[in-house]
Design an enzyme around this catalytic site. Structure first.
Site: not given
Ligand code: BG6
Length: 485
Positions: A47, A145, A175, A179, A213, A232, A237, A337
């Site tokens: 939009r 997600k 995702h 990988k 991270e 999250d 994952h 994080k």
């Molecule tokens: C996402 C989370 O699914 O994965 C994020 O919502 C996170 O919070 C991210 O930063 C990390 O993905 P990657 O591929 O950068 O490790």
């Protein structure tokens, strides 16, 4: 690998961050590598852009930023020819007629609807698509997600989407499964002879899955404060990685053969009671510190965070799998994080030899397999070897398979693999509904116990490896995290 069929990829949330940062760059790479058929269109719906020209300008700016050296004027020009912007409010059913008209120009194309929107829009979008017959035939819908907030909300979304799309049309994306290193884990386990006999409780002492991270909540405070690290990262994952490590060899790579095996692992994960949550989980929250040499504010001071928030930005868990293969082998999961490093790795520690005739180095396992997903993809195998010299002194050495060096090709981003899998109709790397339910059933008691506990999360300084309790979780069992041992 079979060629990709002509397709129409429809991106809901086409002006959003995921599309700009991940999906368009992934499709561009595939275009640049010559993998997309000429008749492949990308319809971006949103939009916020007034028209096609404005959309293209925004997309190009983002592409220059996210593609870096891979951005090339000529390739972008041909790629941009695939892009079609449609100003559409996903909630406005009347607007779907225009979408149907556009898609019906090419009825033979594979149709993919990628819902890169908030999950509360999923049901409405699916219903609107169905109202103009766009759920028919080989249409596929991709769900990003987070799929819900808990078991009940996830089941509600799945039930609503399920009214309009069959399970075989639904691609629930995680995702991490796209990988390269994760697929290599499957290749290692199921294409080599020497891992399988050792891949069990008799030979493995413990497994560690770490995804840390350096970044904080990056402007997603509003969302993150309601989610937290368990929802999250762990529920999807980390649990998916655990399944790939722990599952029995499937009979084939057929979607259901693989997903049935993963489901068995999820069902065998021992459930946590309140007592176990206290003993086997650690939740943490970062306070001000440093990140990458720069000062970093604490979580409570980030934008969008509720005052005195108890949301966890760090989790460590001890998971146990009640099967003959894994009984007694702890699987330690950890994510956070604002940690010291950006690191994603799976560490498999093997047991010490039953009787050693040499003096073993202290504080190290003899054999360890490390599958690293990030920042570089690699597989390392740690062995003990004799140090040169006249004494029988052992030292840990490692065999290193560095994918960049070994294959000398660009390693595709996870979304490249997953997007092309959707067009090809390959469901193996996507989550089935029952898997998702089981994953929620496993994490929900932990969420409930935390909710009922007044204690705040343990604080840790930004830029460290998390609260001290995380190391204590392992040391109680006589283990330590990879970077500590
Ligand atoms: C996402 C989370 O699914 O994965 C994020 O919502 C996170 O919070 C991210 O930063 C990390 O993905 P990657 O591929 O950068 O490790």
């Amino acid at each position: 690998m079979s060629a990709i069929q002509p397709f129409d990829m429809v991106l809901f949330g086409g002006t959003g961050d995921l599309v700009m940062r991940k999906l368009l760059p992934a499709l561009y790479h595939q275009h640049q590598d010559g993998n997309l058929p000429e008749q492949g269109r990308i319809l971006c719906l949103g939009r916020s852009q007034p028209d096609h020209a404005a959309y293209l300008a925004t997309a190009e700016k983002a592409a220059r930023q996210y593609l870096g050296d891979y951005f090339n004027e000529q390739d972008w020009a041909t790629f941009a020819g695939r892009l079609h912007y449609l100003k559409l409010d996903a909630g406005d059913r009347a607007a779907y007629a225009a979408l149907a008209d556009k898609l019906n120009e090419a009825p033979e194309h594979v149709r993919v609807f990628y819902l890169a929107t908030a999950p509360n829009l999923f049901a409405g979008i699916c219903e609107n698509l169905a109202s103009v017959g766009l759920n028919k035939g080989g249409a596929r819908v991709v769900l990003e997600k987070p799929l819900g907030h808990d078991l009940a909300s996830s089941q509600a979304i799945n039930a609503q989407v399920g009214k309009f799309f069959k399970e075989s049309q639904i691609y629930r994306i995680d995702h991490y499964l796209g990988k390269e290193a994760v697929q290599n884990l499957l290749a290692l386990r199921f294409s080599n002879t020497f891992f399988e006999p050792l891949w069990r409780r008799e030979w493995i002492s413990d497994v560690q899955i770490t995804v840390t991270e350096q970044v904080g909540v990056e402007g997603r405070g509003d969302f993150y404060d309601k989610a937290g690290a368990l929802r999250d990262m762990v529920q999807n994952h980390l649990v998916q990685l655990l399944c790939f490590i722990a599952m029995e060899p499937p009979a084939s790579v057929d979607p259901d053969a693989v997903r049935d095996e993963k489901l068995k692992v999820l069902r065998a994960l021992r459930r946590f009671g309140p007592q176990e949550v206290a003993q086997k989980s650690v939740r943490g929250q970062y306070k001000a510190g440093a990140s990458n040499g720069r000062p970093a504010i604490g979580y409570q001071d980030e934008a969008g965070i509720t005052p005195s928030s108890k949301t966890e930005t760090f989790v460590a868990l001890k998971a146990e799998i009640d099967t003959w293969r894994w009984a007694g082998v702890p699987f330690y999961l950890r994510t956070g994080k604002r940690m010291q490093e950006r690191l994603a790795e799976i560490v498999i520690n093997f047991r010490q030899v039953p009787h050693s005739i040499f003096q073993l180095p202290t504080n190290s396992t003899s054999n360890r397999l490390v599958i690293r997903l990030q920042p570089e993809e690699s597989v390392e195998m740690y062995l003990l070897a004799k140090q040169p010299g006249d004494q029988m002194k052992l030292k840990q050495v490692h065999l290193d398979l560095d994918f960049k060096e070994s294959f000398k090709v660009r390693s595709p981003d996870a979304y490249e693999r997953l997007l092309t899998d959707v067009i090809r109709g390959r469901l193996t790397l996507f989550m089935r509904r029952d898997e998702l339910d089981e994953a929620w059933k496993w994490v929900e008691p932990i969420l409930d116990a935390w909710e009922q506990n007044d204690e705040p999360p343990k604080s840790y300084t930004a830029g460290t490896w998390g609260p001290a309790a995380s190391s204590a979780l392992l040391s109680r069992d006589g283990f330590c995290w990879h970077e500590e041992g």
